[in-house]
Design a protein around this motif. Structure first.
Motif, short mmCIF file in Angstrom:
data_model
loop_
_atom_site.label_atom_id
_atom_site.label_comp_id
_atom_site.label_asym_id
_atom_site.label_seq_id
_atom_site.Cartn_x
_atom_site.Cartn_y
_atom_site.Cartn_z
N CYS A 44 10.29 37.99 38.46
CA CYS A 44 9.03 37.62 37.76
C CYS A 44 8.44 38.80 37.00
O CYS A 44 7.45 38.65 36.30
N ASP A 52 7.22 41.52 38.53
CA ASP A 52 6.40 42.32 39.45
C ASP A 52 7.29 43.30 40.20
O ASP A 52 8.50 43.09 40.32
N CYS A 72 1.92 39.37 43.26
CA CYS A 72 0.97 38.34 43.67
C CYS A 72 0.61 38.44 45.16
O CYS A 72 1.13 39.28 45.88
N THR A 94 3.55 38.15 47.52
CA THR A 94 4.33 39.38 47.60
C THR A 94 3.65 40.39 48.52
O THR A 94 4.31 41.08 49.29
N CYS A 121 9.32 36.01 46.11
CA CYS A 121 8.45 37.11 46.57
C CYS A 121 9.01 37.70 47.87
O CYS A 121 8.97 38.91 48.08
N LEU A 172 11.95 39.80 46.95
CA LEU A 172 11.55 41.11 46.43
C LEU A 172 11.24 42.07 47.58
O LEU A 172 11.66 43.22 47.57
FE1 FES Z 1 5.91 38.09 41.20
FE2 FES Z 1 5.32 37.02 43.63
S1 FES Z 1 5.03 36.17 41.66
S2 FES Z 1 6.55 38.74 43.14
#
Ligand code: FES
Length: 148
Positions: free
Chosen positions: A54, A56, A79, A82, A123, A126
């Motif tokens: 995404c 991030d 977010c 995350t 998330c 990640l």
């Molecule tokens: Fe980007 Fe959760 S939307 S890591």
């Protein structure tokens, strides 16, 4: 007039919080609002910075003592999910050795949070990838030290 507006804003906020609770679950909301171990650790033994699908990112920090994690922390610009996932990943890492850290997968993080909405499963990935890359960094440094 101002009191009516205040009441309206308050009831709107309550509705939003209630809907968020319903979609994310209590555990996600709790870690989202009060993340644990969200900090940077200077001089960590293992470090990573990963960008998710995404866009991030998450940084992950691991400190080891006698081959066990004595400190773990994360930072993210992502977010709320995350943030919750990074918090759980750091909590799960404490006291674990390298082999046991491999068990902290996206699924393990997600199940610790009683699930995530479909659109935010990445998330957890990640957070897991960031932790695993910090472990990888630690292992590489260990090998370099052993070879020196
Ligand atoms: Fe980007 Fe959760 S939307 S890591």
């Amino acid at each position: 007039m101002s009191s009516e507006l205040d009441d309206f804003v308050e009831s709107l906020q309550e509705k939003i919080i209630e809907e968020t609770r319903r979609s994310y679950g209590e555990k996600v909301i709790e870690r989202w609002m009060n993340p644990r171990f969200m900090e940077r650790i200077a001089g960590a033994d293992g470090y990573s910075m990963i960008r998710g699908v995404c866009g991030d990112s998450m940084e992950f920090f691991l400190v080891f003592e006698s081959e066990r994690v004595s400190k773990a922390a994360f930072m993210t610009d992502g977010c709320g999910s995350t943030t919750a996932c990074g918090s759980v990943a750091a909590e799960m890492a404490f006291g674990k050795g390298p082999e046991e850290l491999l068990d902290i997968t996206a699924d393990a993080i997600e199940s610790c949070l009683d699930g995530l909405p479909e659109a935010e499963k990445h998330c957890a990935l990640l957070a897991a990838t960031s932790l695993q890359e910090a472990l990888h960094d630690y292992m590489l440094r260990q090998r370099k030290e052993a070879e020196a």
